[in-house]
Design an enzyme around this catalytic site. Structure first.
Site, mmCIF file in Angstrom:
data_model
loop_
_atom_site.group_PDB
_atom_site.id
_atom_site.type_symbol
_atom_site.label_atom_id
_atom_site.label_comp_id
_atom_site.label_asym_id
_atom_site.label_seq_id
_atom_site.Cartn_x
_atom_site.Cartn_y
_atom_site.Cartn_z
ATOM 1 N N HIS A 20 0.835 -1.197 0.000
ATOM 2 C CA HIS A 20 0.000 0.000 0.000
ATOM 3 C C HIS A 20 0.873 1.253 0.000
ATOM 4 O O HIS A 20 1.785 1.372 0.808
ATOM 5 C CB HIS A 20 -0.921 -0.025 1.220
ATOM 6 C CG HIS A 20 -1.916 1.068 1.236
ATOM 7 N ND1 HIS A 20 -2.242 1.735 2.384
ATOM 8 C CD2 HIS A 20 -2.664 1.630 0.252
ATOM 9 C CE1 HIS A 20 -3.153 2.654 2.114
ATOM 10 N NE2 HIS A 20 -3.420 2.606 0.825
ATOM 11 N N ASP A 28 8.277 8.179 -20.522
ATOM 12 C CA ASP A 28 8.634 8.249 -21.931
ATOM 13 C C ASP A 28 10.094 7.830 -22.102
ATOM 14 O O ASP A 28 10.785 7.526 -21.127
ATOM 15 C CB ASP A 28 8.359 9.648 -22.495
ATOM 16 C CG ASP A 28 9.138 10.762 -21.799
ATOM 17 O OD1 ASP A 28 10.226 10.512 -21.230
ATOM 18 O OD2 ASP A 28 8.657 11.909 -21.831
ATOM 19 N N HIS A 106 7.662 19.559 -13.431
ATOM 20 C CA HIS A 106 8.408 18.452 -14.036
ATOM 21 C C HIS A 106 9.714 18.146 -13.298
ATOM 22 O O HIS A 106 10.055 16.971 -13.110
ATOM 23 C CB HIS A 106 8.690 18.744 -15.510
ATOM 24 C CG HIS A 106 9.348 17.611 -16.227
ATOM 25 N ND1 HIS A 106 8.756 16.377 -16.375
ATOM 26 C CD2 HIS A 106 10.561 17.519 -16.831
ATOM 27 C CE1 HIS A 106 9.572 15.575 -17.044
ATOM 28 N NE2 HIS A 106 10.674 16.243 -17.331
ATOM 29 N N TYR A 128 6.694 14.928 -21.804
ATOM 30 C CA TYR A 128 6.064 14.837 -20.481
ATOM 31 C C TYR A 128 5.120 13.647 -20.333
ATOM 32 O O TYR A 128 4.278 13.632 -19.432
ATOM 33 C CB TYR A 128 5.343 16.141 -20.118
ATOM 34 C CG TYR A 128 6.249 17.338 -20.163
ATOM 35 C CD1 TYR A 128 7.188 17.553 -19.165
ATOM 36 C CD2 TYR A 128 6.192 18.239 -21.224
ATOM 37 C CE1 TYR A 128 8.045 18.642 -19.208
ATOM 38 C CE2 TYR A 128 7.045 19.333 -21.276
ATOM 39 C CZ TYR A 128 7.967 19.527 -20.265
ATOM 40 O OH TYR A 128 8.815 20.609 -20.308
ATOM 41 N N ALA A 129 5.246 12.642 -21.172
ATOM 42 C CA ALA A 129 4.395 11.449 -21.079
ATOM 43 C C ALA A 129 4.937 10.538 -19.983
ATOM 44 O O ALA A 129 5.582 9.523 -20.244
ATOM 45 C CB ALA A 129 4.328 10.732 -22.420
ATOM 46 N N ASN A 130 4.683 10.947 -18.757
ATOM 47 C CA ASN A 130 5.179 10.244 -17.578
ATOM 48 C C ASN A 130 4.092 10.243 -16.517
ATOM 49 O O ASN A 130 3.350 11.219 -16.381
ATOM 50 C CB ASN A 130 6.409 10.961 -16.998
ATOM 51 C CG ASN A 130 7.483 11.214 -18.028
ATOM 52 O OD1 ASN A 130 8.032 10.287 -18.596
ATOM 53 N ND2 ASN A 130 7.775 12.484 -18.281
#
Length: 139
Positions: A20, A28, A106, A128-130
């Site tokens: 948990h 990316d 970021h 920024y594809a994270n």
């Protein structure tokens, strides 16, 4: 042979071992990954696998209660951001539990990702594809 969606042994193991509030990062192709972090490198060529396909496969097996993304993702890559948020909303509806969504700068995201149990590198080349997924519980 494993019957569920996720066939990658390393990623499947990490998800099965999460407690948990433990976190994993899906990123990316360009996010820096420190040597001390467990790297699960799925990238083959630009765009394969995609960020969204990796998120879908992960969500098929991982219970999440929190999502962290960079603030810049929403404005710089809005289409991909919206696809991610749609998947999170579907997950929330399927599980019947709220999922907290947090936006951070970021640079802070990069630092925070170092706390993840693993960082999963995709072939995605969209800025920024994270995402950081925080593990929830199934009960």
């Amino acid at each position: 042979m494993k019957k569920n969606t996720l066939l990658n042994a390393e990623l499947s193991y990490i998800i099965a071992s999460l407690g948990h509030t433990d976190e994993i990062t899906i990123c990316d192709a360009g996010l820096p990954i420190p040597d001390r972090s467990q790297r699960i490198d799925l990238a083959l060529i630009q765009g394969i696998p995609t960020f969204i396909d990796t998120v879908k496969a992960t969500l098929a097996e991982m219970q999440i209660e929190g999502v962290i993304v960079a603030q810049e993702f929403k404005t710089v890559s809005p289409q991909l951001h919206d696809e991610l948020m749609t998947l999170v909303q579907i997950e929330e509806e399927l599980r019947g539990k709220p999922i907290t969504i947090s936006y951070i700068p970021h640079e802070e995201f990069k630092s925070h990702s170092h706390q993840s149990k693993a960082i999963v590198r995709t072939g995605e080349c969209t800025p920024y594809a994270n995402v950081i997924f925080q593990s929830g519980v199934v009960f």
